[in-house]
Write a protein that holds these residues in place. Structure first.
Motif, PDB file in Angstrom:
ATOM      1  N   ILE A   1     -44.174 -44.986  17.326  1.00  7.16           N
ATOM      2  CA  ILE A   1     -44.917 -46.244  16.760  1.00  7.16           C
ATOM      3  C   ILE A   1     -45.334 -46.098  15.368  1.00  7.16           C
ATOM      4  N   CYS A   2     -45.479 -44.995  14.846  1.00  6.91           N
ATOM      5  CA  CYS A   2     -45.927 -44.862  13.490  1.00  6.91           C
ATOM      6  C   CYS A   2     -45.062 -44.195  12.759  1.00  6.91           C
TER       7      CYS A   2
ATOM      8  N   ALA B   1     -44.928 -43.220  21.832  1.00  5.71           N
ATOM      9  CA  ALA B   1     -46.316 -43.245  20.979  1.00  5.71           C
ATOM     10  C   ALA B   1     -46.137 -42.848  19.485  1.00  5.71           C
ATOM     11  N   LYS B   2     -45.196 -41.679  19.480  1.00  7.69           N
ATOM     12  CA  LYS B   2     -45.148 -41.118  18.165  1.00  7.69           C
ATOM     13  C   LYS B   2     -44.360 -41.939  17.137  1.00  7.69           C
TER      14      LYS B   2
ATOM     15  N   ARG C   1     -38.485 -44.859  15.531  1.00  8.55           N
ATOM     16  CA  ARG C   1     -38.243 -46.312  16.122  1.00  8.55           C
ATOM     17  C   ARG C   1     -36.818 -46.728  15.987  1.00  8.55           C
TER      18      ARG C   1
ATOM     19  N   PHE D   1     -43.257 -41.498  27.161  1.00  9.83           N
ATOM     20  CA  PHE D   1     -44.334 -42.198  26.439  1.00  9.83           C
ATOM     21  C   PHE D   1     -44.604 -41.469  25.255  1.00  9.83           C
ATOM     22  N   ALA D   2     -44.856 -40.232  25.308  1.00  4.24           N
ATOM     23  CA  ALA D   2     -45.342 -39.347  24.201  1.00  4.24           C
ATOM     24  C   ALA D   2     -44.470 -39.449  22.882  1.00  4.24           C
ATOM     25  N   TYR D   3     -43.371 -39.569  23.109  1.00  2.00           N
ATOM     26  CA  TYR D   3     -42.179 -39.957  22.108  1.00  2.00           C
ATOM     27  C   TYR D   3     -42.151 -41.304  21.639  1.00  2.00           C
TER      28      TYR D   3
END
Length: 161
Positions: A131-132, A128-129, A137, A124-126
């Motif tokens: 996303i920006c 979240a990163k 992505r 989930f941390a990956y």
């Protein structure tokens, strides 16, 4: 949902994805040599399965997943000169896996401490990163597409299509 075919239930989509993802992470690409699903009596969905994948570089992956058995969650990667074994590789919480077992070509063992991390928190941390970050992505999409194609190939092989 696990036992409801209308909701995509079954062991293949629920837990079979983990060893498939691991094989792709190790090898980069794979094709299906063999696949079979099993269904327990009185079940409307698959409850287990096996697959043999041909990996890039002429290696193979032997995958096994399912419901209704004693908990087992491990991976072994065999190389020409060394193998690596880890237990609890797909477990939530991260507190279970605390070492890797290395074996050389003569069978000598070495235990290496492993950092205790929660793979789900890291995932989930990956995301979240990502996303920006367009490159992250794109990598996630490529990995997901590769895994979806392989899972489709495994399913078709297992169902005789």
């Amino acid at each position: 949902f696990r036992n409801n075919p209308a909701l995509g239930g079954g062991a293949f989509l629920d837990v079979g994805c983990y060893p498939i993802s691991f094989a792709l992470a190790v090898a980069g690409s794979a094709s299906v040599d063999f696949a079979r699903f099993s269904t327990a009596t009185c079940s409307d969905v698959d409850t287990g399965g096996v697959a043999v994948l041909r990996l890039a570089g002429d290696g193979h992956a032997f995958l096994d997943w399912g419901y209704g058995a004693a908990y087992k969650n491990e991976a072994t990667v065999l190389g020409e000169k060394q193998s690596v074994y880890a237990d609890f590789v797909f477990s939530k919480g991260g507190a279970n896996c605390c070492e890797l077992l290395l074996r050389d070509s003569n069978g000598r063992q070495q235990r290496l401490p492993s950092a205790s991390v929660d793979s789900f928190v890291e995932m989930f941390a990956y995301v979240a990163k990502a996303i920006c970050n367009q490159e992250m992505r794109d990598n996630l999409l490529l990995e997901a597409t590769r895994q979806a194609r392989l899972m489709d190939e495994i399913q078709k092989c297992a169902l005789g299509e």
